[in-house]
Design a protein around this motif. Structure first.
Motif, PDB file in Angstrom:
ATOM      1  N   UNK A  94      45.596  -2.330  -0.837  1.00 21.51           N
ATOM      2  CA  UNK A  94      47.476  -1.717  -1.652  1.00 21.51           C
ATOM      3  C   UNK A  94      47.174  -0.744  -2.529  1.00 21.51           C
ATOM      4  N   UNK A  95      48.060   0.260  -2.349  1.00 21.78           N
ATOM      5  CA  UNK A  95      48.183   1.418  -2.690  1.00 21.78           C
ATOM      6  C   UNK A  95      48.328   0.991  -4.310  1.00 21.78           C
ATOM      7  N   UNK A  96      47.473   2.174  -5.127  1.00 20.10           N
ATOM      8  CA  UNK A  96      47.847   2.010  -6.387  1.00 20.10           C
ATOM      9  C   UNK A  96      48.941   2.014  -7.494  1.00 20.10           C
ATOM     10  N   UNK A  97      50.598   2.328  -6.599  1.00 21.19           N
ATOM     11  CA  UNK A  97      51.800   2.490  -7.108  1.00 21.19           C
ATOM     12  C   UNK A  97      52.004   0.725  -6.871  1.00 21.19           C
ATOM     13  N   UNK A  98      51.752  -0.189  -5.840  1.00 20.13           N
ATOM     14  CA  UNK A  98      51.773  -1.333  -5.388  1.00 20.13           C
ATOM     15  C   UNK A  98      50.909  -2.199  -6.322  1.00 20.13           C
ATOM     16  N   UNK A  99      49.353  -1.421  -6.694  1.00 23.92           N
ATOM     17  CA  UNK A  99      48.515  -2.432  -7.626  1.00 23.92           C
ATOM     18  C   UNK A  99      49.281  -2.596  -9.312  1.00 23.92           C
ATOM     19  N   UNK A 100      49.654  -1.372  -9.260  1.00 14.58           N
ATOM     20  CA  UNK A 100      50.232  -1.556 -10.532  1.00 14.58           C
ATOM     21  C   UNK A 100      51.346  -2.106 -11.462  1.00 14.58           C
TER      22      UNK A 100
END
Length: 217
Positions: A94-100
């Motif tokens: 998962x990309x950082x934006x997706x994680x957040x």
């Protein structure tokens, strides 16, 4: 002045506690038997308090903030797992934006800033009769009377010798407070005055500029 040996030992001890706590919960975070909401709760109530112990007094630079973000993203990837790419059909991180977006809570740096601001407000609202001020004045009086030959006296009134290293001065704790207040649109020169208004200060703790607030008090 260099850090004391005891302070360095405390830092090492806390780092080991974080590592042990994470290793204890690592298997539970990876297993599919626990729902993701429960995994997030484990992170918030078991791991995060150990990581953030004493963070109200931390002075972080950009490199240290980045290391904390990397740690949190690593934990969140263990919690939420991989994602199947809609185009290639392959599993990916998962990309950082997706994680957040999945975490839907303030990140670790935002959490540190909020706690630091809350503690700074409490200190700024202390009256002269509070123990913190009494202890500081009592200690300063004792040191001032012990004479110039004692090390404590030189620490109190002395000035560092030699030349300052090249580059920008190290960031102070108060600098972090002022930088965060500038991020939410406040004139940081008056932050101690602002802290006297508990309700407005709490609004800034949450990262919001109170409606109709003045830039200076």
């Amino acid at each position: 002045m260099t850090m004391s040996k005891q302070f360095l030992q405390d830092c090492v001890t806390q780092k080991e506690k974080v590592k042990m706590r994470y290793e204890d919960e690592k298997e539970r975070l990876q297993t599919g038997s626990a729902v993701k909401n429960l995994k997030v709760r484990i992170y918030k109530t078991v791991i995060l308090p150990v990581v953030l112990y004493g963070c109200e007094t931390w002075t972080l630079n950009l490199r240290e903030e980045q290391r904390l973000r990397v740690f949190e993203n690593k934990v969140l990837r263990k919690i939420f797992g991989a994602k199947r790419d809609e185009v290639t059909g392959e599993w990916r991180k998962l990309h950082n934006e997706e994680l957040h977006a999945l975490y839907s809570s303030p990140d670790i740096i935002r959490n540190i800033k909020s706690r630091r601001l809350r503690w700074a407000g409490r200190v700024a609202r202390m009256s002269d009769s509070r123990n913190a001020y009494q202890i500081r004045l009592r200690w300063a009086g004792r040191v001032a009377r012990i004479g110039e030959s004692r090390k404590a006296y030189r620490v109190l009134v002395g000035r560092p010798e030699g030349k300052r290293p090249l580059g920008r001065p190290r960031r102070r704790w108060e600098d972090n407070i002022k930088m965060y207040l500038r991020e939410v649109g406040y004139d940081d020169r008056y932050w101690i005055n602002l802290a006297q208004d508990r309700n407005r200060w709490r609004a800034y703790e949450g990262g919001n500029e109170p409606a109709g607030s003045l830039q200076a008090i």
